[in-house]
Design a protein around this motif. Sequence first.
Motif: not given
Ligand code: HEM
Length: 140
Positions: A43-49, A82-88
Motif C-alpha cells: 500500500p505504501l507504493f500505491k501511488n508510485a509511478p 521529504a517524499r518519504h515523510v509524505e508517505i509516512s
Molecule cells: C536507502 C533506502 C532508500 C532510498 C535510496 C530510496 C529512494 C527513493 C527515491 C529516489 C524516491 C523518489 C523521490 C521523489 O519522488 O522525488 C523514493 C520515493 C519513495 N520511497 Fe524510497 N528510498 C529508500 C527507502 C525506502 C523505504 C524503506 C521505503 C518503504 C518500504 C520506501 C518507499 C518509498 C515510496 C513509497 C516512495 C514514493 C513513491 C511515490 O512517488 O509514490 N523507500 N525513494
Amino acid sequence: MDQLSAKTIEIVKSTAPAIKANSEKITSRMYERMFGKYPDAKPLFKNAPKNQPQILARAIVAYAENIENLGALDAALERIAARHVEISILPEHYSWVAESLLGAVKDVLGDAVTDEVNKAWTEAYWYLANVLIEKEKKLY
Ligand code: HEM
C-alpha cells in the motif's frame, strides 16, 4: 554516525559499474522480493509511478558513484526524505528494503557477490538508510 570503512568504500567503488549495468534488473527484483515477503509494503507504493524501479536504481547508482563525496547528494537526499515523510515511511521499513535489495543484488549478480561484497554493500546501505532516517526524524 560511524564513518564507512575504507574497505567498504573501495568495494562499493569497484562494484559500482556492475551495479550500474544491472541496476534496473536489481531494483525490479527488489520490489518483487519485497512485495512477496512483506505485503504490508504494497500500500505504501500505491501511488508510485511505473518507473519507481528506475528512480530507485538511479539513486543507488548515484550513491555508489559519490560514496566519497556524499555532500553532493545532500539536496537529493533531502527531497527523498521529504517524499518519504509524505508517505509516512518509518525506520522499521528500511530493513524490508535492506533484505530485499541485498537479496536482489545477489540474485542478479550471482557469484560476483562474495561474502565480502555483501558485507560492504550491507554496511553502505545502512549508512545511507541512517542518513535518510535522521532527515526524516527531523521532518516528522
Ligand atoms: C536507502 C533506502 C532508500 C532510498 C535510496 C530510496 C529512494 C527513493 C527515491 C529516489 C524516491 C523518489 C523521490 C521523489 O519522488 O522525488 C523514493 C520515493 C519513495 N520511497 Fe524510497 N528510498 C529508500 C527507502 C525506502 C523505504 C524503506 C521505503 C518503504 C518500504 C520506501 C518507499 C518509498 C515510496 C513509497 C516512495 C514514493 C513513491 C511515490 O512517488 O509514490 N523507500 N525513494
